[in-house]
Design a protein around this motif. Structure first.
Motif, PDB file in Angstrom:
ATOM      1  N   VAL A 120     -26.213  20.813  57.469  1.00 15.40           N
ATOM      2  CA  VAL A 120     -24.866  21.365  57.322  1.00 15.40           C
ATOM      3  C   VAL A 120     -23.875  20.207  57.257  1.00 15.40           C
ATOM      4  O   VAL A 120     -24.220  19.048  57.497  1.00 15.40           O
ATOM      5  N   ARG A 121     -22.626  20.524  56.926  1.00 10.46           N
ATOM      6  CA  ARG A 121     -21.595  19.492  56.892  1.00 10.46           C
ATOM      7  C   ARG A 121     -21.282  19.016  58.320  1.00 10.46           C
ATOM      8  O   ARG A 121     -21.310  19.809  59.273  1.00 10.46           O
TER       9      ARG A 121
ATOM     10  N   LYS B 142     -21.695  12.411  56.211  1.00 12.17           N
ATOM     11  CA  LYS B 142     -21.237  13.666  55.588  1.00 12.17           C
ATOM     12  C   LYS B 142     -21.980  14.890  56.128  1.00 12.17           C
ATOM     13  O   LYS B 142     -21.414  15.980  56.178  1.00 12.17           O
TER      14      LYS B 142
ATOM     15  N   LYS C  49     -23.540  33.838  54.913  1.00 11.18           N
ATOM     16  CA  LYS C  49     -23.230  32.487  54.431  1.00 11.18           C
ATOM     17  C   LYS C  49     -24.179  32.119  53.298  1.00 11.18           C
ATOM     18  O   LYS C  49     -25.221  32.754  53.110  1.00 11.18           O
TER      19      LYS C  49
ATOM     20  N   LEU D 128     -23.295  21.470  48.958  1.00 10.85           N
ATOM     21  CA  LEU D 128     -22.948  21.419  50.378  1.00 10.85           C
ATOM     22  C   LEU D 128     -21.692  20.562  50.589  1.00 10.85           C
ATOM     23  O   LEU D 128     -20.768  20.950  51.312  1.00 10.85           O
ATOM     24  N   GLU D 129     -21.648  19.434  49.916  1.00 10.79           N
ATOM     25  CA  GLU D 129     -20.492  18.546  50.044  1.00 10.79           C
ATOM     26  C   GLU D 129     -19.224  19.201  49.487  1.00 10.79           C
ATOM     27  O   GLU D 129     -18.139  19.057  50.062  1.00 10.79           O
ATOM     28  N   ASN D 130     -19.382  19.941  48.400  1.00  7.06           N
ATOM     29  CA  ASN D 130     -18.226  20.594  47.758  1.00  7.06           C
ATOM     30  C   ASN D 130     -17.889  21.962  48.356  1.00  7.06           C
ATOM     31  O   ASN D 130     -17.014  22.664  47.841  1.00  7.06           O
ATOM     32  N   LYS D 131     -18.624  22.354  49.384  1.00 10.14           N
ATOM     33  CA  LYS D 131     -18.432  23.629  50.075  1.00 10.14           C
ATOM     34  C   LYS D 131     -18.751  24.849  49.204  1.00 10.14           C
ATOM     35  O   LYS D 131     -18.289  25.946  49.460  1.00 10.14           O
TER      36      LYS D 131
ATOM     37  N   ASP E  48     -18.747  21.009  60.228  1.00  8.77           N
ATOM     38  CA  ASP E  48     -18.954  22.459  60.333  1.00  8.77           C
ATOM     39  C   ASP E  48     -19.620  22.794  61.662  1.00  8.77           C
ATOM     40  O   ASP E  48     -20.773  22.435  61.899  1.00  8.77           O
TER      41      ASP E  48
ATOM     42  N   ASP F 199     -23.199  26.628  52.259  1.00  8.86           N
ATOM     43  CA  ASP F 199     -22.926  26.325  53.667  1.00  8.86           C
ATOM     44  C   ASP F 199     -24.046  25.568  54.365  1.00  8.86           C
ATOM     45  O   ASP F 199     -23.822  24.934  55.395  1.00  8.86           O
TER      46      ASP F 199
END
Length: 277
Positions: A131-132, A211, A147, A184-187, A135, A190
């Motif tokens: 995950v980020r 990240k 999600k 994941l990086e750009n949302k 988050d 999730d």
């Protein structure tokens, strides 16, 4: 007469040459540590485990393990021929004799043991989530309900989560893990799921450091073994001895730290070798 004698001598030389060639034809993989080669199957596209770098060299934990084992079998690192071993081809490469053994995030299970034998296990991974870093909403698998969960097409990992932990997860299947990481990086998604070792490898890449984080869940047990031809108990014993030595002399822990350290990956201790894997 002289011509006949010369022809006979020439024929004898040819016969001797062919005989020598036939005797030496199996020099590859003979393991005498000289100029002989050993062919080993690894992944070419898994950072932290088995990765072919732009300069043509190879890096990763599986590469380090395989290199150590090869040395114990009598082969210098320069005499290793690395062969790409995609998941779907591992059993075929072994059965056809295309490789001496395979070290490629190769989980030991009963289905695979019908086709090949295993040495090890040399690593215990678990299915996890990436995950980020910022988050905090996902701390358990059930948090994935509603999600977007990303995984690679054909992988069982995401389906396991959907079937067993989060039936309402919005499953996104893509062609490769790099697409999941971008999403994941750009949302756009999730979480990403697969073995924690693979996730740690991606998170440890320089461009990804800081990240992403592993959720630290243990959704399954994935004991990695070295696959080899069915019935080759001699090679199995030699590889098991090499793996035992690698753990006892500190090389195993050193390889784990070098390949997974930047992701703050909390690995399991070296697993006990199953002599009859």
């Amino acid at each position: 007469m002289k011509l006949r004698k010369a022809s006979a001598a020439a024929a004898a030389v040819v016969v001797l040459s062919l005989t020598a060639t036939a005797c030496g034809g199996d020099s590859a993989d003979s393991g005498n540590g000289g100029g002989d080669k050993i062919t080993i199957g690894i992944k070419f596209d898994q950072p932290g485990l088995g990765l072919k770098k732009p300069d043509g060299t190879f890096a990763g934990f599986d590469v380090d393990v395989a290199t150590y084992v090869a040395k114990e079998l009598g082969y210098d690192a320069k005499n290793i021929v690395w062969k790409e071993a995609p998941s779907a081809e591992r059993e075929n490469l072994i059965s056809n004799g295309d490789v001496k053994f395979v070290a490629a995030s190769y989980t030991i299970n009963d289905e695979r043991k019908k086709k090949v034998d295993f040495a090890g296990p040399y690593f215990l991974a678990h299915q996890d989530l990436l995950v980020r870093t910022d988050d905090s909403s996902i701390t358990k698998a059930a948090d994935l309900n509603s999600k977007k969960l990303c995984s690679v097409t054909g992988s069982t990992s995401a389906q396991n989560v959907k079937n067993d932990f989060a039936p309402k997860a919005d499953l996104q299947n893509v062609g490769g893990y790099s697409e999941c990481l971008t999403g994941l990086e750009n949302k756009a998604v999730d979480a990403l799921t697969t073995d924690d070792s693979i996730l740690a490898g991606y998170a440890s890449q320089q461009e990804h450091q800081g990240k992403f984080k592993l959720a630290g869940l243990k959704l399954s047990d994935e004991p990695y073994g070295i696959g080899l031809k069915k019935g080759d108990t001699d090679l199995q014993k030699k590889i098991n001895a090499a793996l035992t030595k690698m753990e006892s002399d500190g090389s195993w822990e050193k390889a784990v730290t070098a390949n997974f350290g930047p992701a703050n990956y909390k690995n399991e201790p070296a697993p006990k070798i199953n002599e009859g894997s």
